[in-house]
Design a protein around this motif. Structure first.
Motif, PDB file in Angstrom:
ATOM      1  N   UNK A  81       0.816  -1.136  -0.073  1.00  0.00           N
ATOM      2  CA  UNK A  81      -0.018   0.120   0.062  1.00  0.00           C
ATOM      3  C   UNK A  81       0.803   1.097   0.066  1.00  0.00           C
ATOM      4  N   UNK A  82       1.944   1.155   0.719  1.00  0.00           N
ATOM      5  CA  UNK A  82       3.017   2.194   0.945  1.00  0.00           C
ATOM      6  C   UNK A  82       3.876   2.360  -0.012  1.00  0.00           C
ATOM      7  N   UNK A  83       4.151   1.330  -1.176  1.00  0.00           N
ATOM      8  CA  UNK A  83       5.250   1.349  -2.090  1.00  0.00           C
ATOM      9  C   UNK A  83       6.469   0.979  -1.390  1.00  0.00           C
ATOM     10  N   UNK A  84       6.426   0.342  -0.150  1.00  0.00           N
ATOM     11  CA  UNK A  84       7.726  -0.208   0.628  1.00  0.00           C
ATOM     12  C   UNK A  84       8.679  -0.793  -0.154  1.00  0.00           C
ATOM     13  N   UNK A  85       8.306  -1.451  -0.971  1.00  0.00           N
ATOM     14  CA  UNK A  85       9.258  -2.422  -1.975  1.00  0.00           C
ATOM     15  C   UNK A  85       9.923  -1.830  -3.052  1.00  0.00           C
ATOM     16  N   UNK A  86       9.457  -0.627  -3.599  1.00  0.00           N
ATOM     17  CA  UNK A  86       9.874  -0.091  -4.692  1.00  0.00           C
ATOM     18  C   UNK A  86      11.623   0.487  -4.389  1.00  0.00           C
ATOM     19  N   UNK A  87      12.291   0.208  -5.667  1.00  0.00           N
ATOM     20  CA  UNK A  87      13.472   0.411  -5.505  1.00  0.00           C
ATOM     21  C   UNK A  87      14.439  -0.465  -4.802  1.00  0.00           C
ATOM     22  N   UNK A  88      13.683  -1.476  -4.155  1.00  0.00           N
ATOM     23  CA  UNK A  88      14.483  -2.379  -3.567  1.00  0.00           C
ATOM     24  C   UNK A  88      14.448  -3.796  -4.459  1.00  0.00           C
ATOM     25  N   UNK A  89      15.711  -4.366  -4.718  1.00  0.00           N
ATOM     26  CA  UNK A  89      15.633  -5.443  -5.625  1.00  0.00           C
ATOM     27  C   UNK A  89      16.397  -6.773  -5.039  1.00  0.00           C
ATOM     28  N   UNK A  90      16.354  -6.822  -3.742  1.00  0.00           N
ATOM     29  CA  UNK A  90      16.895  -8.318  -3.283  1.00  0.00           C
ATOM     30  C   UNK A  90      16.496  -8.307  -1.650  1.00  0.00           C
ATOM     31  N   UNK A  91      16.489  -9.487  -1.223  1.00  0.00           N
ATOM     32  CA  UNK A  91      16.338  -9.405   0.440  1.00  0.00           C
ATOM     33  C   UNK A  91      17.406 -10.463   1.121  1.00  0.00           C
ATOM     34  N   UNK A 112      17.069 -13.584  -3.511  1.00  0.00           N
ATOM     35  CA  UNK A 112      16.925 -13.904  -2.037  1.00  0.00           C
ATOM     36  C   UNK A 112      18.177 -14.533  -1.505  1.00  0.00           C
ATOM     37  N   UNK A 113      18.585 -14.244  -0.257  1.00  0.00           N
ATOM     38  CA  UNK A 113      19.660 -14.982   0.505  1.00  0.00           C
ATOM     39  C   UNK A 113      19.008 -15.179   1.815  1.00  0.00           C
ATOM     40  N   UNK A 114      19.360 -16.492   2.154  1.00  0.00           N
ATOM     41  CA  UNK A 114      18.711 -17.095   3.564  1.00  0.00           C
ATOM     42  C   UNK A 114      19.896 -17.166   4.392  1.00  0.00           C
ATOM     43  N   UNK A 115      19.646 -16.777   5.693  1.00  0.00           N
ATOM     44  CA  UNK A 115      20.597 -16.995   6.737  1.00  0.00           C
ATOM     45  C   UNK A 115      20.085 -18.127   7.799  1.00  0.00           C
ATOM     46  N   UNK A 116      20.655 -19.315   7.687  1.00  0.00           N
ATOM     47  CA  UNK A 116      20.070 -20.188   8.599  1.00  0.00           C
ATOM     48  C   UNK A 116      20.996 -21.514   9.017  1.00  0.00           C
ATOM     49  N   UNK A 117      21.140 -21.497  10.236  1.00  0.00           N
ATOM     50  CA  UNK A 117      22.327 -22.342  11.015  1.00  0.00           C
ATOM     51  C   UNK A 117      21.919 -23.986  10.924  1.00  0.00           C
ATOM     52  N   UNK A 118      20.303 -24.131  10.893  1.00  0.00           N
ATOM     53  CA  UNK A 118      19.958 -25.566  10.782  1.00  0.00           C
ATOM     54  C   UNK A 118      20.150 -26.169   9.499  1.00  0.00           C
ATOM     55  N   UNK A 119      20.884 -27.205   9.464  1.00  0.00           N
ATOM     56  CA  UNK A 119      20.806 -28.127   8.204  1.00  0.00           C
ATOM     57  C   UNK A 119      19.386 -28.675   7.929  1.00  0.00           C
ATOM     58  N   UNK A 120      18.891 -29.205   9.045  1.00  0.00           N
ATOM     59  CA  UNK A 120      17.202 -29.605   8.887  1.00  0.00           C
ATOM     60  C   UNK A 120      16.366 -28.825   8.294  1.00  0.00           C
ATOM     61  N   UNK A 134      12.542 -17.959  -8.678  1.00  0.00           N
ATOM     62  CA  UNK A 134      13.783 -17.455  -8.577  1.00  0.00           C
ATOM     63  C   UNK A 134      14.653 -18.244  -7.597  1.00  0.00           C
ATOM     64  N   UNK A 135      15.928 -18.119  -7.959  1.00  0.00           N
ATOM     65  CA  UNK A 135      17.069 -18.824  -7.278  1.00  0.00           C
ATOM     66  C   UNK A 135      17.336 -18.162  -5.952  1.00  0.00           C
ATOM     67  N   UNK A 136      17.682 -18.992  -5.055  1.00  0.00           N
ATOM     68  CA  UNK A 136      17.926 -18.574  -3.575  1.00  0.00           C
ATOM     69  C   UNK A 136      19.577 -18.847  -3.273  1.00  0.00           C
ATOM     70  N   UNK A 137      19.939 -18.129  -2.312  1.00  0.00           N
ATOM     71  CA  UNK A 137      21.415 -18.850  -1.788  1.00  0.00           C
ATOM     72  C   UNK A 137      21.198 -18.895  -0.257  1.00  0.00           C
ATOM     73  N   UNK A 138      22.109 -19.773   0.460  1.00  0.00           N
ATOM     74  CA  UNK A 138      22.054 -20.263   1.745  1.00  0.00           C
ATOM     75  C   UNK A 138      23.475 -19.893   2.550  1.00  0.00           C
ATOM     76  N   UNK A 139      23.477 -19.107   3.790  1.00  0.00           N
ATOM     77  CA  UNK A 139      24.462 -19.012   4.495  1.00  0.00           C
ATOM     78  C   UNK A 139      24.159 -19.287   5.790  1.00  0.00           C
ATOM     79  N   UNK A 140      25.277 -20.150   6.812  1.00  0.00           N
ATOM     80  CA  UNK A 140      24.998 -20.256   7.970  1.00  0.00           C
ATOM     81  C   UNK A 140      24.930 -19.021   8.897  1.00  0.00           C
ATOM     82  N   UNK A 141      25.773 -18.081   8.575  1.00  0.00           N
ATOM     83  CA  UNK A 141      25.909 -17.075   9.389  1.00  0.00           C
ATOM     84  C   UNK A 141      25.932 -15.656   8.380  1.00  0.00           C
ATOM     85  N   UNK A 142      25.495 -14.572   9.274  1.00  0.00           N
ATOM     86  CA  UNK A 142      25.246 -13.302   8.347  1.00  0.00           C
ATOM     87  C   UNK A 142      26.655 -12.636   8.199  1.00  0.00           C
TER      88      UNK A 142
END
Length: 342
Positions: A81-91, A112-120, A134-142
């Motif tokens: 509603x507020x146009x919050x995502x305008x100009x943003x292109x990744x998370x 998208x990039x996911x930060x998650x320490x749990x393999x499960x 869309x493709x995603x990438x994962x890292x265990x630590x920020x």
């Protein structure tokens, strides 16, 4: 009341996974695992979700994942509603778990990039994401994540800030933040403290606040949270039938902020059809029916205020927590009450 659920694609993907594990066939055992995980969320014994506990993954996929996606969908609805995502292109989704935020953002941001320490948790996310384009990438630590040059990135955190001992400095390295937390007073206080620090660093708050002043609920007995109605998948209803708790409605606290200036609320004002001088506010409480009047907590300035309707002048309108309202500038004020005539 606003109603949110999950996409048909995600519903099909979760159901396929549950059938492959035969979780729905063992409904009693599944409900016991859900209750154990629920107990952890209410009274966590550690800072990390017990993904490796017996039955935890199946419990999360069958019950908590749909609830989490619905929460985020509702915040995304407000953000758009507020146009919050305008100009943003990744998370970057910190504490991504099995992909709750990723599924909700599927049609909004493509990088998208996911930060998650749990393999499960990551393994479950990869099983469920077959429909995601869309493709995603994962890292265990920020610390392993490196920001992509020339991209504006939003940091997303869904029920992850409460798993950190302190507000981390790296939050302020991003261009925007979208954070959801449980609807408890303790978690709201932490979110309110982050709001204050963001403003001090020159950020703008986009929602749920309609102003940049001090939060009127900080330090008080009330706290800001939203409520939505949940539209469940068919299997979810069957699972809940074995549980003592019911989640037809969902509550949560959230914060949207960017380094860019906060939005112009004219589209929302136009939608509300204001014809007089007024101030935009948001309802932060449910309606309270009292002797001779109905009151409802509203946030429009740094003052803690209630809209008030006297029953002798007619019934109060049916308004819900989280809705925008326009309060006439010349409203009669009695203490912390704003007497509404119509």
């Amino acid at each position: 009341m606003r109603k949110f659920g999950i996409s048909p694609q995600l519903e099909s993907s979760i159901l396929e996974y549950l059938n492959s594990t035969k979780s729905l066939e063992a409904a009693k055992k599944l409900s016991e695992s859900i209750l154990k995980l629920s107990d952890y969320f209410i009274n966590p014994q550690s800072l990390e979700t017990p993904w490796n506990a017996s039955g935890a993954i199946e419990a999360y996929a069958s019950y908590f994942l749909p609830l989490g996606v619905a929460r985020i969908q509702s915040v995304i609805h407000e953000a758009q509603k507020l146009g919050f995502f305008e100009g943003l292109n990744s998370y970057v989704d910190f504490g991504s778990g099995p992909g709750t935020t990723s599924f909700a953002l599927e049609n909004i941001l493509k990088n998208g990039t996911c930060i998650e320490s749990s393999d499960s948790a990551v393994a479950l996310h990869k099983k469920l994401k077959a429909f995601q384009a869309h493709p995603l990438s994962w890292y265990k630590r920020i610390d392993d994540y490196k920001k992509i040059p020339n991209q504006k990135t939003v940091l997303t955190m869904s029920y992850s800030l409460n798993e950190l001992k302190d507000i981390p400095k790296w939050i302020f390295d991003f261009d925007a933040v979208m954070i959801l937390e449980p609807s408890t007073q303790k978690d709201f206080v932490r979110l309110s403290n982050l709001r204050t620090r963001l403003i001090e660093k020159g950020w703008s708050i986009w929602a749920p606040c309609t102003h940049q002043a001090r939060c009127p609920l900080s330090g008080g007995r009330d706290w800001c949270h939203d409520r939505i109605e949940f539209d469940p998948p068919s299997w979810w209803t069957e699972v809940e039938a074995h549980l003592p708790m019911k989640n037809s409605t969902i509550t949560y606290s959230y914060l949207l902020a960017r380094k860019d200036k906060a939005p112009n609320f004219d589209p929302i004002r136009k939608e509300l059809s204001s014809t007089q001088s007024s101030r935009l506010g948001r309802l932060t409480g449910d309606q309270l029916v009292e002797n001779g009047k109905t009151r409802q907590l509203v946030c429009q300035t740094e003052e803690r205020e209630f809209l008030s309707w006297l029953h002798k002048e007619g019934p109060a309108p049916n308004l819900y927590r989280g809705e925008y309202v326009l309060v006439p500038e010349n409203t009669d004020k009695r203490g912390n009450e704003l007497r509404i005539k119509s």
